[in-house]
Design a protein around this motif. Structure first.
Motif, mmCIF file in Angstrom:
data_model
loop_
_atom_site.group_PDB
_atom_site.id
_atom_site.type_symbol
_atom_site.label_atom_id
_atom_site.label_comp_id
_atom_site.label_asym_id
_atom_site.label_seq_id
_atom_site.Cartn_x
_atom_site.Cartn_y
_atom_site.Cartn_z
ATOM 1 N N UNK A 49 0.854 -1.190 0.000
ATOM 2 C CA UNK A 49 0.000 0.000 0.000
ATOM 3 C C UNK A 49 0.891 1.242 0.000
ATOM 4 N N UNK A 50 0.556 2.226 -0.847
ATOM 5 C CA UNK A 50 1.303 3.480 -0.908
ATOM 6 C C UNK A 50 0.324 4.643 -0.793
ATOM 7 N N UNK A 51 0.829 5.856 -0.874
ATOM 8 C CA UNK A 51 0.023 7.084 -0.828
ATOM 9 C C UNK A 51 -0.823 7.179 0.445
ATOM 10 N N UNK A 52 -0.154 7.513 1.535
ATOM 11 C CA UNK A 52 -0.845 7.690 2.816
ATOM 12 C C UNK A 52 -1.152 9.168 3.069
ATOM 13 N N UNK A 53 -1.381 9.914 1.985
ATOM 14 C CA UNK A 53 -1.618 11.358 2.090
ATOM 15 C C UNK A 53 -2.866 11.669 2.919
ATOM 16 N N UNK A 54 -3.900 10.858 2.787
ATOM 17 C CA UNK A 54 -5.150 11.117 3.509
ATOM 18 C C UNK A 54 -5.266 10.287 4.782
#
Length: 711
Positions: A455-460
């Protein structure tokens, strides 16, 4: 690629084989080189072999390895060179190609003719995926931060008060008073002339022979565009400078102040191998607004920020050294004594593939918001890349350096049965620690060559009680979970819904028989968590399936298909314009004339075939995954926005060629939900549409062509 597709169109292959070949080229552009070099006989044999079945499991890994090597070579040739010096030399050469274009017309010409803006002048950028100018130069990054945070001094506040009075008194000569104001407050401005172009009044803060601050004033009644005109002054200044050696050292950071009547915007600009990039940082009105101290404070903050930035730019230009960011990558090149060598940008965000010491491959991400805690929770279990470094730099950017995962996103990766069960375990663990992700789409899951998801993109991401969706979400192209709206809380239920709806792979076609038991065809779709919903077998089953998913009734769906056929004559365009092949295509899809197909389609109870699948996909922007047995999934529709995926189970008939469609759904609510019932008047509307069409088409209908988006 188009020449190769045209060449394939002339081969003696079936329609499905041609479609497969063209889809492969679209999915894997690196194949073009190999296929173009093959003879016709070799290419035909390759397509016939690979379009009908997959290689045995043992050979699949070798084929994936070869394809991975080709793709990496393609990326390396496109984006990276072996050394930093080579990249800089190449960037300087690439930047020179813009010089002539920037000097063809005076800046005022483009203000009146914005369509003629030369390539390389990027002054109205609105993509969040492009590299921001604050990542090209640290001084601009600090300016961006200061415009929102700096505390102005008493002289700054006095200067702001006087500036607001100047713009509030319309009878006062503006240019004269601005020049007096700038001299008094030690922000000297002079009129700039570049070739035949000249700014319209006040204009620049000069540092030696470098113009660090360009101020352009336009009266909105003239119809001029201050943004475009000022950007062109900047582009012409740097592209026409005689000292090319000096220009080659820098990304030419500058500040643009655009004034239209009383409205002021501050922008940052740089000149890299991508051209001149301009980003807006700040805007305000310069009018005096009584009783609005906060507004006057904003003007004072702007003045303080410009004073500081121009002072830093003065020192920068007086002590120039070779700046690596001229190559179009961020200025951030070191962390914790490690030197970063950027290779190429990847994905749709500000993420870059790079190497550090020992030729270790890493991903470097720049974002304004990120949950390191949520990332670390999954990284500890091997379901997210390991974080090597993180910090916040000027401009408010968070930098995350992490391990590079060798693989593809779930949109592009070959389907593997192990992926979804592992992903469920990962999200369950994330939720057990009370974290949520919020954006579990296929492009945010990287699958390695063993089928393990990362899992990537933990921006939110964040704690369930605190994490919220951003404002201004993309609701047009992305179907978010029920209740996921701008600014609202992200919940575990939302993550679960996105996980259930997640498309395993945007290019799903087939699975290895070694991993799926043909004796149990249900295994294939049960892997995805799908459940079979039985549909009435009355000849309307295909329409009923689609109607159920889009919350309409099946007769209305049939009506819209008929209307689409009527409207689309001569409009749909198949990949080739070859009339003979188009005719063959139509015969394969329908085995009868257009008129007969149209009339039969309008009969309620008449089954739908391959043509109807294509039309339904086009009308409702659907990705359809058709399960045809134990080890095969066919896809119709290539909509990457993942707006709606429909899963159908096709059951061939033992008595005729029609077969039957059942629906495959994700949750129990869909299993229980009933379908909408069509009204008689809809059926009568179809009859009238067909009757009117026949009256207006006594002659044979024009050639029926198909949309390339079908394939």
């Amino acid at each position: 690629m188009e020449k190769l597709k045209t060449r394939i169109s002339g081969f003696s292959l079936t329609l499905e084989e041609k479609i497969w070949a063209k889809t492969e080229l679209d999915d894997y552009p690196s194949l073009v080189v190999d296929w173009a070099a093959a003879s016709d006989e070799e290419l035909i044999a390759l397509i016939e072999k690979n379009s009908s079945h997959r290689a045995p499991a043992a050979n699949q890994e070798m084929e994936q390895l070869k394809r991975r090597i080709r793709d990496l070579e393609f990326e390396r040739n496109q984006y990276s060179l072996s050394t930093s010096t080579q990249r800089t030399e190449m960037a300087i050469s690439e930047r020179e190609q813009f010089y002539n274009a920037f000097n063809q017309h005076p800046p005022s010409y483009y203000s009146d003719n914005p369509k003629d803006i030369p390539k390389g002048l990027n002054c109205h950028r609105n993509s969040q995926h492009e590299m921001h100018t604050t990542l090209s130069n640290s001084i601009l990054g600090q300016l961006y931060t200061d415009l929102n945070e700096i505390i102005p001094s008493k002289p700054d506040c006095i200067a702001a008060r006087e500036l607001a009075f100047i713009f509030s008194k319309s009878e006062v000569p503006l240019n004269e008073n601005l020049n007096t104001w700038s001299t008094k407050h030690r922000i000297p401005m002079a009129r700039l002339a570049i070739d035949s172009g000249q700014t319209d009044g006040l204009n620049v803060l000069s540092i030696g022979n470098i113009y660090a601050l360009l101020v352009n004033k336009e009266d909105e009644r003239t119809g001029c565009n201050a943004d475009i005109q000022n950007s062109m002054y900047y582009a012409r200044f740097w592209s026409s400078m005689a000292d090319k050696e000096m220009v080659s050292l820098t990304v030419c950071p500058g500040i643009l102040m655009n004034i239209t009547r009383s409205n002021c915007t501050i922008s940052g600009c740089v000149f890299t191998n991508k051209g001149v990039n301009v980003d807006h940082y700040f805007s305000t009105t310069l009018l005096w607004i009584p009783d609005d101290e906060e507004h006057r404070f904003r003007i004072a903050r702007m003045i303080a920020s410009i004073r500081k930035a121009t002072s830093e730019l003065q020192h920068y230009y007086q002590n120039l050294v070779q700046e690596e960011a001229i190559d179009g990558f961020p200025y951030y090149r070191t962390f914790d004594k490690e030197k970063i060598a950027y290779k190429y940008p990847c994905g749709n965000g500000r993420v870059y593939h790079a190497t550090i010491s020992g030729n270790k491959r890493v991903a470097v991400k720049f974002t304004k918001k990120y949950s390191l805690e949520a990332h670390q929770v999954l990284a500890e279990k091997g379901f997210a890349p390991q974080i090597l470094w993180s910090e916040t730099i000027k401009g408010g950017w968070k930098v995350i350096v992490m391990d590079w995962i060798e693989g593809r996103t779930m949109i592009d990766a070959p389907p593997q049965i192990e992926t979804i069960p592992k992903l469920r375990i990962a999200i369950e663990h994330l939720h057990s620690q009370d974290f949520v992700h919020g954006d579990l789409r296929g492009n945010n899951i990287v699958v390695d060559h063993e089928g393990t998801p990362f899992v990537i993109d933990f921006d939110w991401a964040g704690k369930e009680s605190k994490a919220k969706y951003p404002l201004f979400m993309n609701h047009e192209e992305i179907q978010w979970p029920h209740g996921a709206t701008d600014g609202d809380s992200i919940t575990k239920v939302h993550d679960q819904e996105m996980l259930e709806k997640l498309s395993l792979n945007s290019q799903v076609r087939s699975f290895s028989t070694s991993k799926v038991n043909p004796a149990k065809p249900e295994q294939l779709w049960e892997v995805y968590g799908l459940k079979r919903k039985t549909i009435v077998g009355d000849g309307n089953c295909l329409y009923r399936c689609i109607a159920f998913e889009i919350h309409k009734d099946h007769i209305t769906c049939r009506k819209e298909v008929v209307q689409k056929m009527i409207d689309s004559q001569g409009i749909f365009n198949y990949i080739e314009s070859d009339s003979e092949e188009t005719s063959q295509l139509f015969e394969v899809l329908t085995e009868q004339s257009f008129e007969k197909t149209l009339m039969e389609t309008g009969k309620v109870g008449q089954p739908g075939g391959q043509l109807i699948l294509y039309l339904l996909s086009e009308i409702y922007s659907l990705n359809m995954f058709i399960y045809r047995g134990g080890n095969t999934v066919n896809r119709i529709g290539k909509y990457h926005h993942d707006r709606k995926n429909v899963h159908l189970l096709y059951l061939p008939s033992e008595t005729d060629d029609n077969g039957h469609y059942d629906l495959l759904v994700h949750n129990e609510d869909d299993m229980k939900r009933g379908e909408k019932i069509g009204k008689d008047k809809t059926e009568k509307q179809i009859e009238k549409m067909l009757s009117d069409w026949k009256k207006n088409h006594p002659d044979p209908p024009p050639q029926f062509l198909f949309s390339s988006s079908f394939f």
